[in-house]
Write a protein that holds these residues in place. Structure first.
Motif, short mmCIF file in Angstrom:
data_model
loop_
_atom_site.label_atom_id
_atom_site.label_comp_id
_atom_site.label_asym_id
_atom_site.label_seq_id
_atom_site.Cartn_x
_atom_site.Cartn_y
_atom_site.Cartn_z
N ARG A 185 18.01 72.43 -43.75
CA ARG A 185 17.63 71.63 -42.58
C ARG A 185 16.20 71.12 -42.67
O ARG A 185 15.80 70.27 -41.88
CB ARG A 185 17.80 72.46 -41.30
CG ARG A 185 19.24 72.75 -40.91
CD ARG A 185 19.96 71.48 -40.53
NE ARG A 185 21.33 71.74 -40.08
CZ ARG A 185 22.38 71.78 -40.89
NH1 ARG A 185 22.21 71.62 -42.21
NH2 ARG A 185 23.60 71.98 -40.41
N ALA A 186 15.40 71.64 -43.58
CA ALA A 186 13.99 71.24 -43.69
C ALA A 186 13.87 70.04 -44.62
O ALA A 186 14.27 70.09 -45.78
CB ALA A 186 13.15 72.40 -44.23
N GLU A 187 13.32 68.96 -44.11
CA GLU A 187 13.17 67.75 -44.90
C GLU A 187 11.91 67.77 -45.75
O GLU A 187 11.89 67.22 -46.86
CB GLU A 187 13.16 66.53 -43.98
CG GLU A 187 14.44 66.33 -43.20
CD GLU A 187 14.34 65.23 -42.17
OE1 GLU A 187 15.40 64.78 -41.69
OE2 GLU A 187 13.21 64.82 -41.84
N VAL A 188 10.84 68.33 -45.23
CA VAL A 188 9.54 68.30 -45.91
C VAL A 188 8.99 69.70 -46.16
O VAL A 188 8.49 70.00 -47.24
CB VAL A 188 8.51 67.48 -45.10
CG1 VAL A 188 7.15 67.50 -45.77
CG2 VAL A 188 9.00 66.04 -44.94
N LEU A 189 9.07 70.58 -45.16
CA LEU A 189 8.42 71.88 -45.24
C LEU A 189 9.24 72.95 -44.56
O LEU A 189 9.71 72.77 -43.43
CB LEU A 189 7.03 71.80 -44.59
CG LEU A 189 6.20 73.08 -44.51
CD1 LEU A 189 5.85 73.60 -45.90
CD2 LEU A 189 4.92 72.83 -43.72
N LEU A 190 9.43 74.08 -45.25
CA LEU A 190 10.05 75.27 -44.66
C LEU A 190 9.00 76.37 -44.61
O LEU A 190 8.42 76.71 -45.64
CB LEU A 190 11.24 75.74 -45.50
CG LEU A 190 11.87 77.08 -45.08
CD1 LEU A 190 12.53 76.96 -43.71
CD2 LEU A 190 12.87 77.56 -46.13
N ILE A 191 8.75 76.90 -43.43
CA ILE A 191 7.82 77.99 -43.23
C ILE A 191 8.61 79.21 -42.82
O ILE A 191 9.37 79.17 -41.85
CB ILE A 191 6.77 77.66 -42.16
CG1 ILE A 191 5.97 76.41 -42.55
CG2 ILE A 191 5.82 78.84 -41.94
CD1 ILE A 191 5.07 75.90 -41.44
N VAL A 192 8.47 80.31 -43.55
CA VAL A 192 9.20 81.54 -43.24
C VAL A 192 8.21 82.64 -42.92
O VAL A 192 7.33 82.96 -43.72
CB VAL A 192 10.09 81.98 -44.42
CG1 VAL A 192 10.91 83.20 -44.01
CG2 VAL A 192 11.01 80.85 -44.86
N CYS A 193 8.34 83.22 -41.75
CA CYS A 193 7.51 84.34 -41.32
C CYS A 193 8.36 85.61 -41.41
O CYS A 193 9.29 85.78 -40.62
CB CYS A 193 7.02 84.13 -39.88
SG CYS A 193 6.16 82.56 -39.60
N GLY A 194 8.04 86.45 -42.38
CA GLY A 194 8.85 87.64 -42.55
C GLY A 194 8.42 88.45 -43.75
O GLY A 194 7.36 88.22 -44.34
#
Length: 207
Positions: A185-194
């Motif tokens: 679903r991320a077109e430009v940037l995926l940020i994952v907090c975990g």
């Protein structure tokens, strides 16, 4: 190679190639994500103690949104991946700080989708109390940050930036199911907090 966690950072540019695993697979920026917000200060959109329906999260005035730069096209190489190391019980706060920094850097609110892998974000839980039709109508309007359960990601449309709060427990495998879908679903940037190890296992070295 696995993702290499760094000090929390947010990539504010909407363009550029994805960072390769050899480079750490993380987007670079000179601005670190601030520390957790004190519990006494509510995040925009978080339901207050009263019965009134709150303003949607991180809402900016129309003038502010109009001045933000347009989102760049999806990168042919796929979205960049930013990992913000966080324990499960701190993932929601880390995701909130990431959203704040994205908005402060000029990202339009409608560019951001926030997914929770464990407990739903308080805003999402509150808005769903008014009915799913009204809740998803806000998603379709695309004029503000939208918070959703990762289990419903198939219904969510793609956005330039997807922020994931991996706030589920260690043993349920929710991250393994949800993160590949969030990446799609991320077109430009995926940020994952975990947890970095769990993120690496879910996304795989070949992503």
């Amino acid at each position: 190679m696995p993702l290499i966690p760094e000090e929390p950072q947010i990539h504010e540019s909407a363009q550029g190639p994805r960072v390769t695993p050899a480079a750490g697979r993380t987007a670079q920026t000179p601005r670190p994500v601030p520390g957790p917000r004190p519990a006494a200060v509510p995040r925009p959109g978080r339901p207050g103690p009263g019965p009134a329906r709150p303003t949607p999260p991180a809402q900016r005035s129309h003038g502010s949104v109009a001045q933000t730069p347009p989102a760049g096209p999806p990168s042919p190489a796929g979205p960049q991946i930013q990992l913000i190391p966080s324990p499960a019980d701190g993932a929601l706060d880390a995701a909130g700080e990431a959203v704040d920094l994205l908005l402060d850097s000029g990202r339009a609110p409608g560019d951001i989708l926030v997914l929770t892998i464990g407990e739903p974000h308080p805003w999402a839980a509150h808005e769903l109390s008014f009915g799913e039709d009204a809740y998803w109508a806000q998603h379709d309007a695309r004029d503000d940050v939208f918070y959703a359960d990762a289990a419903t990601v198939a219904r969510a449309s793609s956005r330039p930036v997807v922020v994931v709060a991996a706030n589920a427990g260690e043993a349920d495998g929710a991250a393994t199911r949800a993160l590949p879908l969030a990446l799609a679903r991320a077109e430009v940037l995926l940020i994952v907090c975990g947890d970095p190890e769990r993120v690496n296992e879910a996304l795989g070295a070949g992503v």
